[in-house]
Write a protein that holds these residues in place. Structure first.
Motif, mmCIF file in Angstrom:
data_model
loop_
_atom_site.group_PDB
_atom_site.id
_atom_site.type_symbol
_atom_site.label_atom_id
_atom_site.label_comp_id
_atom_site.label_asym_id
_atom_site.label_seq_id
_atom_site.Cartn_x
_atom_site.Cartn_y
_atom_site.Cartn_z
ATOM 1 N N GLU A 183 38.133 38.684 40.931
ATOM 2 C CA GLU A 183 38.861 38.936 39.692
ATOM 3 C C GLU A 183 39.552 40.291 39.683
ATOM 4 N N ASN A 184 39.220 41.148 40.615
ATOM 5 C CA ASN A 184 39.831 42.473 40.685
ATOM 6 C C ASN A 184 41.178 42.361 41.395
ATOM 7 N N VAL A 185 42.245 42.211 40.637
ATOM 8 C CA VAL A 185 43.554 41.920 41.221
ATOM 9 C C VAL A 185 44.058 43.061 42.100
ATOM 10 N N ALA A 186 43.546 44.274 41.906
ATOM 11 C CA ALA A 186 43.979 45.395 42.744
ATOM 12 C C ALA A 186 43.641 45.156 44.210
ATOM 13 N N TRP A 187 42.563 44.417 44.456
ATOM 14 C CA TRP A 187 42.171 44.119 45.835
ATOM 15 C C TRP A 187 43.149 43.173 46.517
ATOM 16 N N TRP A 188 43.907 42.414 45.746
ATOM 17 C CA TRP A 188 44.664 41.281 46.283
ATOM 18 C C TRP A 188 46.163 41.519 46.285
ATOM 19 N N ARG A 189 46.549 42.786 46.442
ATOM 20 C CA ARG A 189 47.962 43.132 46.569
ATOM 21 C C ARG A 189 48.234 43.412 48.036
ATOM 22 N N PHE A 190 48.519 42.366 48.772
ATOM 23 C CA PHE A 190 48.754 42.490 50.201
ATOM 24 C C PHE A 190 50.008 41.723 50.598
ATOM 25 N N ARG A 191 50.520 42.042 51.783
ATOM 26 C CA ARG A 191 51.665 41.303 52.313
ATOM 27 C C ARG A 191 51.135 40.182 53.201
ATOM 28 N N PRO A 192 51.377 38.929 52.821
ATOM 29 C CA PRO A 192 50.900 37.818 53.660
ATOM 30 C C PRO A 192 51.495 37.891 55.064
ATOM 31 N N THR A 193 50.686 37.531 56.047
ATOM 32 C CA THR A 193 51.121 37.548 57.442
ATOM 33 C C THR A 193 50.717 36.247 58.123
ATOM 34 N N VAL A 194 51.229 36.050 59.313
ATOM 35 C CA VAL A 194 50.700 34.989 60.176
ATOM 36 C C VAL A 194 49.258 35.346 60.506
ATOM 37 N N VAL A 195 48.345 34.414 60.279
ATOM 38 C CA VAL A 195 46.939 34.636 60.625
ATOM 39 C C VAL A 195 46.434 33.470 61.469
ATOM 40 N N LEU A 302 21.841 37.521 53.303
ATOM 41 C CA LEU A 302 22.952 38.285 52.742
ATOM 42 C C LEU A 302 22.567 38.925 51.414
ATOM 43 N N GLU A 303 21.864 38.171 50.579
ATOM 44 C CA GLU A 303 21.422 38.716 49.297
ATOM 45 C C GLU A 303 20.523 39.932 49.515
ATOM 46 N N ALA A 304 19.624 39.840 50.477
ATOM 47 C CA ALA A 304 18.735 40.968 50.767
ATOM 48 C C ALA A 304 19.517 42.148 51.337
ATOM 49 N N GLN A 305 20.546 41.852 52.106
ATOM 50 C CA GLN A 305 21.330 42.913 52.735
ATOM 51 C C GLN A 305 22.134 43.706 51.710
ATOM 52 N N VAL A 306 22.777 43.004 50.768
ATOM 53 C CA VAL A 306 23.592 43.718 49.786
ATOM 54 C C VAL A 306 22.723 44.349 48.706
ATOM 55 N N GLY A 307 21.514 43.780 48.526
ATOM 56 C CA GLY A 307 20.527 44.382 47.628
ATOM 57 C C GLY A 307 21.060 44.608 46.225
ATOM 58 N N ASP A 308 20.838 45.813 45.770
ATOM 59 C CA ASP A 308 21.233 46.155 44.401
ATOM 60 C C ASP A 308 22.576 46.866 44.352
ATOM 61 N N ALA A 309 23.396 46.645 45.378
ATOM 62 C CA ALA A 309 24.704 47.291 45.381
ATOM 63 C C ALA A 309 25.492 46.887 44.141
ATOM 64 N N ASP A 310 26.228 47.836 43.599
ATOM 65 C CA ASP A 310 26.996 47.602 42.375
ATOM 66 C C ASP A 310 27.984 46.462 42.597
ATOM 67 N N PRO A 311 27.856 45.337 41.847
ATOM 68 C CA PRO A 311 28.744 44.201 42.063
ATOM 69 C C PRO A 311 30.067 44.340 41.330
ATOM 70 N N THR A 312 30.330 45.468 40.707
ATOM 71 C CA THR A 312 31.523 45.576 39.861
ATOM 72 C C THR A 312 32.416 46.716 40.322
ATOM 73 N N PRO A 313 33.247 46.509 41.343
ATOM 74 C CA PRO A 313 34.201 47.553 41.724
ATOM 75 C C PRO A 313 35.160 47.833 40.593
ATOM 76 N N ALA A 314 35.716 49.014 40.582
ATOM 77 C CA ALA A 314 36.581 49.422 39.476
ATOM 78 C C ALA A 314 37.704 48.428 39.270
ATOM 79 N N GLN A 315 37.907 48.039 38.063
ATOM 80 C CA GLN A 315 38.938 47.070 37.737
ATOM 81 C C GLN A 315 40.305 47.734 37.663
ATOM 82 N N ALA A 316 41.342 46.976 37.969
ATOM 83 C CA ALA A 316 42.703 47.500 37.869
ATOM 84 C C ALA A 316 43.604 46.374 37.381
ATOM 85 N N VAL A 317 44.698 46.754 36.787
ATOM 86 C CA VAL A 317 45.632 45.758 36.284
ATOM 87 C C VAL A 317 46.967 45.935 36.945
#
Length: 317
Positions: A183-195, A302-317
């Motif tokens: 839901e954090n749209v700031a993470w998803w501002r990328f230029r699509p490429t051939v993958v 995976l759940e044990a690995q990420v543990g109590d890491a903050d699941p809410t990165p800073a939101q951006a619009v």
């Protein structure tokens, strides 16, 4: 998926596809979508034969064949510094479709546990992935292969998480973690490429002898598309040592000087986590209790690995 055609049967198809090929030995190859075999001929040349097992795998193979021919043109122009498995012959199948044959690319599978930081293979790997992502997107788009905008791709990932949630096997903390990142749209501002779309260590071949320290070939192009370049980085971020992964990323970024993508590694890490969810969905779809159990165990780890890491990165619009 088990073999529908034996290696011997595939070797016979190879003789049709490549006139003059004289099989000496044939060995089964692992392939999730096709019947496949390695055929060694009487001159010790090595050939890979693949045949579709149903209509869906046949259609996928035809798309891949067209792409491989387009990629080979990019190799010839010097835009790609590695080989792709270019078809050299075809054999018609009685139940429609055709088998395809290509020469085996010499090399060995990359071993990320043995990959060291610094000049050499780690640096070359980063440059290789950058070259792939710098290809014109038209190479893929003109073939009618999937092409996504950043928001379309984010929504596809959201749909996968929703589907995984409905299985009841994903821990709530992981669902919360993934949903917030999607839901954090700031993470998803990328230029699509051939993958490549299915980049794992087994697909990447490195050279031996004079070619030691370089990527010489990349296999398995059936999932290629225009999408998020982070997807092709997840496999080594997950498996390689931190200093090695940093070296690969540094070389990658140096060879993509125009790239502005501050959340590239964030999305790559997320892609690595969501790969476990897709493995779960594959197990559910195919009715494999073994795969489901494996995926559930991986999700618990995976759940044990990420543990109590903050699941809410800073939101951006």
């Amino acid at each position: 998926m088990g073999m529908h055609r034996s290696p011997v049967a595939l070797a016979a198809l190879a003789t049709v596809a490549v006139p003059g090929l004289d099989p000496y030995d044939a060995l089964e190859l692992a392939d999730d979508e096709h019947d496949a075999a390695l055929v060694v001929d009487s001159q010790q040349r090595r050939w890979v034969v693949r045949a579709p097992v149903d209509g869906a795998s046949g259609a996928s193979m035809e798309r891949e064949i067209a792409l491989l021919e387009a990629l080979e043109a990019q190799v010839a122009m010097g835009r790609l510094p590695f080989k792709v498995p270019v078809p050299v012959g075809f054999a018609p199948l009685a139940d429609a479709g055709r088998a395809v044959v290509h020469e085996q690319i010499p090399g060995q599978t990359i071993d990320l546990e043995q990959l060291l930081p610094g000049p050499g293979l780690a640096t070359n790997l980063g440059a290789t992935l950058a070259a792939l992502h710098e290809l014109p997107t038209s190479v893929v788009e003109t073939l009618g292969l999937p092409s996504y905008s950043p928001d379309e791709y984010r929504r596809r990932r959201q749909a996968e998480v929703d589907e995984a949630a409905r299985t009841g096997h994903v821990p709530p903390s992981l669902l919360a973690r993934w949903e917030v990142r999607l839901e954090n749209v700031a993470w998803w501002r990328f230029r699509p490429t051939v993958v490549h779309g299915d980049m794992v260590a087994e697909r990447v071949l490195v050279g031996t002898g004079e070619a030691d320290g370089t990527v010489v070939g990349i296999l398995g192009w059936g999932s290629a598309q225009v999408a998020d370049p982070a997807d092709d980085l997840a496999w080594f971020l997950v498996a390689a040592a931190a200093d090695t992964a940093a070296c690969v990323l540094n070389a990658y970024q140096q060879h993509r000087p125009g790239m502005v993508d501050p959340h590239l590694t964030d999305r790559a890490a997320l892609a690595g986590e969501l790969a476990v969810a897709r493995w779960l969905l594959y197990g559910v779809t195919t009715g494999s209790d073994e795969i489901v159990a494996d995926a559930v165990g991986m999700l618990a780890d995976l759940e044990a690995q990420v543990g109590d890491a903050d699941p809410t990165p800073a939101q951006a619009v």
